[in-house]
Scaffold this active site. Structure first.
Site, mmCIF file in Angstrom:
data_model
loop_
_atom_site.group_PDB
_atom_site.id
_atom_site.type_symbol
_atom_site.label_atom_id
_atom_site.label_comp_id
_atom_site.label_asym_id
_atom_site.label_seq_id
_atom_site.Cartn_x
_atom_site.Cartn_y
_atom_site.Cartn_z
ATOM 1 C CE LYS A 118 67.853 16.625 56.037
ATOM 2 N NZ LYS A 118 68.372 17.820 55.539
ATOM 3 C CE LYS A 211 73.387 11.799 56.434
ATOM 4 N NZ LYS A 211 72.818 12.782 55.477
ATOM 5 C CE LYS A 214 74.733 20.330 60.493
ATOM 6 N NZ LYS A 214 74.262 21.070 59.447
HETATM 7 P P1 TYM Z 1 74.550 19.883 55.655
HETATM 8 O O1 TYM Z 1 74.353 21.314 56.409
HETATM 9 O O2 TYM Z 1 73.359 18.738 55.826
HETATM 10 O O3 TYM Z 1 75.886 19.344 55.902
HETATM 11 C C1 TYM Z 1 77.084 20.137 55.184
HETATM 12 C C2 TYM Z 1 78.182 19.308 54.626
HETATM 13 O O4 TYM Z 1 78.672 18.581 55.410
HETATM 14 C C3 TYM Z 1 78.486 16.993 54.566
HETATM 15 N N1 TYM Z 1 78.160 15.947 55.453
HETATM 16 C C4 TYM Z 1 78.907 14.910 55.605
HETATM 17 N N2 TYM Z 1 79.815 14.253 54.987
HETATM 18 C C5 TYM Z 1 80.413 13.302 55.355
HETATM 19 N N3 TYM Z 1 79.805 12.403 56.209
HETATM 20 C C6 TYM Z 1 78.637 12.840 57.011
HETATM 21 N N4 TYM Z 1 77.886 12.081 57.612
HETATM 22 C C7 TYM Z 1 78.140 14.094 56.526
HETATM 23 N N5 TYM Z 1 76.808 14.786 57.030
HETATM 24 C C8 TYM Z 1 76.945 15.827 56.334
HETATM 25 C C9 TYM Z 1 77.210 17.287 53.433
HETATM 26 O O5 TYM Z 1 77.313 16.412 52.469
HETATM 27 C C10 TYM Z 1 77.529 18.892 53.056
HETATM 28 O O6 TYM Z 1 78.531 19.052 52.336
HETATM 29 N N6 TYM Z 1 72.056 20.855 51.519
HETATM 30 C C11 TYM Z 1 73.325 21.072 51.990
HETATM 31 C C12 TYM Z 1 73.604 22.411 52.076
HETATM 32 C C13 TYM Z 1 73.620 23.377 50.944
HETATM 33 C C14 TYM Z 1 74.788 23.536 49.853
HETATM 34 C C15 TYM Z 1 74.201 24.242 49.005
HETATM 35 C C16 TYM Z 1 75.780 22.491 49.492
HETATM 36 C C17 TYM Z 1 72.738 24.374 50.547
HETATM 37 N N7 TYM Z 1 73.149 24.900 49.428
HETATM 38 C C18 TYM Z 1 74.852 24.601 47.662
HETATM 39 C C19 TYM Z 1 76.810 22.698 48.261
HETATM 40 C C20 TYM Z 1 76.040 23.612 47.650
HETATM 41 C C21 TYM Z 1 73.211 20.411 53.405
HETATM 42 O O7 TYM Z 1 72.228 20.311 53.877
HETATM 43 O O8 TYM Z 1 74.544 20.318 54.149
#
Ligand code: TYM
Length: 350
Positions: A118, A211, A214
């Site tokens: 990132k 991947k 967003k």
């Molecule tokens: P975020 O907002 O990027 O994504 C949310 C969830 O979606 C999953 N994900 C995917 N799974 C499969 N294929 C993909 N291409 C894909 N893109 C995203 C992510 O793995 C995630 O589960 N750091 C986290 C948010 C967070 C969090 C937490 C999660 C903050 N605190 C505590 C668990 C526990 C994040 O940026 O997710």
């Protein structure tokens, strides 16, 4: 100590919620409601770690926070039985993150691949928050002493760091933890990642080695949860494939990332293993498989998109859910913060 099992997970309100978020995470959020007490959080503090152009500024942040909440509910999360809220309403996330900042080591954070991706080449210009992000994530989970964390594959390393932080806190403060009645010296559980299903890593529709994300500049790389049926059909028909027919066995997908991705999406949406999907479509051309995939995607996603639309049209209702959820989350967080303050040795009002 046997910890009470509790689920926590979060999604960032940074726009363009897509099929990867849905299949990699939200589908499992819905399933885990059957067996666990769950807390699902719209992690707005995390959104701020990116440059403002990425999260879009104050009004976009509020809009996206409501949209992620709407997606949770439209997908089947029950905010009455479980807890749905946005992170910034519970100050314990930031407070516990500070304590964990003093437990985590710089060397641990230096290994985080998502920060490297990132921040890109201009690392000097990345926010301190982006670097520290995994520590806040550990605080999110451990503020509720959660034991299970459903996420996509890309969060695996962050979960390992959460476990390392919990373990080091328990070691560093072991005597004090025991002194406060936790006889085995374990105040924080080591949270388990729950990464499961045929779509833990959904790839871009334009490039099977990247991947689905967003932030990809091309909207054709992803299926957004708010896309209408025509847009879904166009994106799947344009999705990159190769000239070979589909293989009949899973092994045949190994060197073919685009085919593997589309079969994985089909398998996840139809709740079947990939092998079963290949038994049906193996040997056939991509065009007929894509037609079936369009039909399935539209059937599964259209009702969610319609319900999201209905919910975001009533922001008062969505905000009430978040406020009520935050009140319930705060009550659990307050217990953890009090015990943590005592363990660390902070003097406080009784
Ligand atoms: P975020 O907002 O990027 O994504 C949310 C969830 O979606 C999953 N994900 C995917 N799974 C499969 N294929 C993909 N291409 C894909 N893109 C995203 C992510 O793995 C995630 O589960 N750091 C986290 C948010 C967070 C969090 C937490 C999660 C903050 N605190 C505590 C668990 C526990 C994040 O940026 O997710």
């Amino acid at each position: 100590m046997a910890f009470v099992e509790r689920v926590f997970s979060g999604v960032q309100p940074t726009g363009n919620l897509h099929l990867g978020n849905y299949l990699g995470a939200i589908v499992n959020f819905v399933k885990m409601q059957e067996t666990h007490n769950c807390i699902y959080c719209v992690v707005d503090l995390h959104a701020l770690t990116q440059p403002v152009e990425v999260w879009g500024g104050p009004s976009e942040l509020a809009r996206n926070t409501r949209e992620v909440t709407a997606a949770f509910i439209a997908a089947g999360i029950d905010p009455k039985k479980h807890i749905v809220f946005n992170q910034s309403q519970v100050s314990g996330h930031a407070e516990l993150a500070w304590i964990f900042n003093c437990v985590a080591r710089v060397g641990w954070l230096n290994r985080m691949t998502q920060f490297k991706e990132k921040a890109g080449k201009d690392r000097e210009n990345a926010s301190v928050g982006l670097y520290d992000y995994p520590v806040l994530m550990a605080a999110d989970i451990l503020l509720y002493r959660a034991t299970h964390v459903p996420v996509g594959d890309d969060q695996k390393q962050h979960l390992e760091l959460s476990r390392d932080i919990a373990q080091k806190f328990n070691n560093d403060f072991g005597d004090s933890i025991r002194g406060h009645g936790f006889n085995d010296g374990m105040y924080f559980p080591l949270p388990e990642p729950f990464i499961t299903g045929p779509a833990t890593r959904v790839m871009s529709l334009r490039d099977g080695t990247k991947k689905m994300s967003k932030s990809d500049a091309s909207d054709y790389s992803r299926i957004n949860l708010t896309d209408d049926a025509d847009t879904i059909a166009q994106k799947i028909r344009k999705a990159k494939t190769d000239p070979e027919p589909l293989p009949s066995e899973e092994k045949g997908l190994e060197p073919r990332p685009e085919a593997d991705n589309l079969v994985g999406i089909y398998a996840a949406l139809s709740e079947r293993p990939k092998a079963g999907v290949l038994r049906e479509f193996g040997g056939g051309q991509f065009s007929s498989f894509k037609n079936a995939l369009v039909e399935l995607c539209v059937a599964k996603l259209s009702p969610i998109a319609a319900e999201m639309k209905r919910l975001v049209a009533d922001p008062g209702h969505v905000d009430a859910i978040l406020i009520e959820g935050a009140d319930r989350a705060r009550a659990i967080a307050a217990e953890t913060m009090k015990a943590t303050q005592d363990i660390v040795g902070f003097v406080r009002k009784r």
